[in-house]
Write an enzyme that holds these catalytic residues in place. Structure first.
Site, short mmCIF file in Angstrom:
data_model
loop_
_atom_site.label_atom_id
_atom_site.label_comp_id
_atom_site.label_asym_id
_atom_site.label_seq_id
_atom_site.Cartn_x
_atom_site.Cartn_y
_atom_site.Cartn_z
CG PHE A 39 -12.35 28.90 10.37
CD1 PHE A 39 -13.18 28.77 9.27
CD2 PHE A 39 -12.55 30.00 11.21
CE1 PHE A 39 -14.18 29.70 9.00
CE2 PHE A 39 -13.55 30.93 10.96
CZ PHE A 39 -14.37 30.78 9.85
CB ILE A 77 -7.18 30.43 11.91
CG1 ILE A 77 -8.03 31.36 11.06
CG2 ILE A 77 -6.29 29.51 11.09
CD1 ILE A 77 -8.70 30.72 9.91
CB CYS A 78 -6.69 25.15 14.27
SG CYS A 78 -5.45 24.01 14.92
CB VAL A 79 -1.75 27.91 15.72
CG1 VAL A 79 -1.73 26.95 16.90
CG2 VAL A 79 -0.34 28.28 15.31
CB ALA A 82 -3.12 27.89 10.32
#
Lengths: 119, 139, 102, 102, 139, 119
Positions: A39, A77-79, A82
């Protein structure tokens, strides 16, 4: 065959997450594997545990959580994306994990096909 | 770009598990900068991909060619100017940047207007190149 | 004054500019913002459309959005007026209403 | 098989379909999904473009997206093949690669 | 639509503080349904506006005319079919629905294809109507 | 003059929130009033207190919070849109409040002009 999936948009606003889900479910149904769902961009908003959509509508984050649980799918989830958008461990839905963009590149390397769903 | 670069450490480690395989990665850039964040965040993936020793190319066509226009001054809109990062790609051994001639011409642009040296390909040549890739990423 | 229209999309990506220009009524104003500013640049097929549109409409472009995209003022189609955010506020105040072409 | 292209925008809103068809190479496939399905409907100026495109490309449209939008199968341009999500998966597996026209 | 309707109670109260003023509200619909949520969420604002006793109109042009196409069956995509709500607008005294003739024709649609009775206006007539509004909302 | 502002898109992904902010700041600078800023659709994501953008980038939610504090501006997040997308009191940034769509209609009635910023 192993599919990697990239989702660029958040839940509800664009159909991207729905189409990706329907694709992934159909792939599993046909005996394929999903290497990972990554994501990125607003896509990180799919991972919020705080969403409470109307009862007569689908619950997109929960649908992904259950899909991950039932089929042992890695939801990443891409840090960086995010942090920009306020998705953190404290509001992260079950079955999602937060990690680096390297996970997307790795999915491109490992999966037989990488499909992108976005706006 | 700072967090993207910091991110490399963690990613390199992951990269090792994928060691050996070298694939052709093509990043497709069709959107103009600043109106949306895709140009910036695409660049962050490109930087990370460099750490995986893959065969990385970037294609700029349609409004994507606007990403490379020089002289971007973003103080007035209060958004960070990420365009200098294109000049830094070279340092990451990312050297295959392609712009489509037809997209440039339609917008009245020449390679003189761009902030980095790029290879200009015809539409047919670029499409052919994209067809030979293993992974095609669009944002 | 009648309507102020704002257009924020590139004329090479969506039909939004066309849609607006086809419908904006004589005497209205159009302000190009965000990716809409590319419509104001000389040397593209849109230039002719802009010149045509200025026969019945006043066309403005947001300077900070031009600068961000490396588009210099000397490349703006002649007759298109460059405004800053303060100018945007003035236009919104001077016109009866604002229609955003999203 | 060569590339599978996916297009998810209405041909009346963005130039995405045009952009894809102008670049997709002979023998490739194009799958219309989401708002892209409007391109598959008969009785619009896009129909001719589709018929032309089918001389070198295979064109598919996602049935569930058609149905959602009230577009019945009998209104689909002749020669365009309707697939479901399973068909989408098959197309992605059969082609060497997938390019999303976002 | 349930939460939009529940929301009316709270909104009516707010509405009273604005009592007296009646403005012409025009909701502009230029986007197709389901690909994005704008059509659905726009409809939620329309329903709320009914509680404020304003002079409400809805304009459908460009891809917005697709919102009104009958026979929408969304089970296959797993998204709720919100199109029946257009038929319910009448019950909220929202009766001014306009479609643009040119947008219909370009898409090969006739008013027979639509799920509610609407008034079909020419491009010029609709633009003129929009120009007389006090508030123009686009989503 | 009193301006109402509607923001349809979230922070960072689209320029809408930036343009709206620059417009609002310029309006205040010229002695106008901002009746209210209403956040709808993905716009509700502007109200997260969890965002941590890179240090060299603007902090969009914080910028709105400070703007509201300095100029006494009413920042309203649509409750229905926010529930769908996981914005609640527990992750709401300072200076924002969650309320109904009626607040948008009311802004249309009360303000002299209502401007919409979106995608």
């Amino acid at each position: 065959m192993e599919f990697g999936i990239l989702i660029n948009e958040g839940p509800y606003t664009h159909q991207a997450s729905d189409t990706a889900y329907n694709f992934a479910a159909a792939a599993i149904g046909k005996g394929h594997k999903i290497h990972r769902v990554f994501f990125y961009h607003d896509g990180v908003n799919n991972g919020t545990r705080l969403a409470e959509p109307p009862q007569d509508d689908r619950h997109i984050p929960k649908r992904w959580s259950e899909f991950a649980k039932n089929h042992n799918i890695d939801l990443v989830i891409c840090v960086a994306a995010a942090l920009r958008r306020g998705i953190k461990d404290e509001n992260l839905a079950e079955g999602f994990r937060i990690s680096g963009l390297g996970q997307l590149v790795e999915s491109g390397i490992q999966a037989d096909r990488l499909l992108v769903f976005g706006d | 770009m700072s967090e993207a670069i910091n991110d490399v450490g963690e990613s390199v480690e992951t990269g090792e598990s994928a060691a050996g395989k070298v694939k052709k990665f093509m990043f497709i850039n069709r959107k103009s900068p600043y109106g949306t964040i895709y140009a910036l965040e695409s660049l962050e993936v490109v930087l990370i991909s460099a750490a995986f020793d893959q065969d990385v190319s970037l294609a700029f066509f349609d409004d994507g060619v606007y990403q490379l226009v020089k002289g971007q001054k973003t103080q007035g809109i209060g958004i960070k100017n990420h365009s200098p990062t294109y000049r830094a790609l070279d340092g990451y051994d990312i050297e295959k940047l392609y712009v489509e001639k037809e997209s440039m011409e339609l917008r009245g642009l020449t390679t003189e207007d761009l902030l980095v040296p790029v290879q200009q390909l015809s539409r047919g040549e670029l499409s052919k190149l994209i067809d030979t890739q293993d992974v095609v990423l669009s944002f | 004054m009648p309507m102020l229209h704002t257009v924020n999309k590139s004329p090479f990506y969506t039909y939004t500019l066309e849609s607006c220009l086809d419908r904006a009524r004589e005497g209205s104003a159009v302000l190009l913002i965000e990716d809409g500013v590319y419509s104001a640049m000389r040397g593209t097929p849109i230039e002719r459309r802009m010149v045509e549109a200025m026969k019945k409409l006043a066309i403005y472009v947001l300077g900070p959005d031009l600068e961000a995209r490396g588009m210099t003022y000397d490349r703006v189609v002649s007759g298109v007026k460059v405004v800053d955010y303060g100018g945007f506020v003035d236009l919104a105040a001077q016109h009866n209403n604002v229609q955003s072409w999203l």
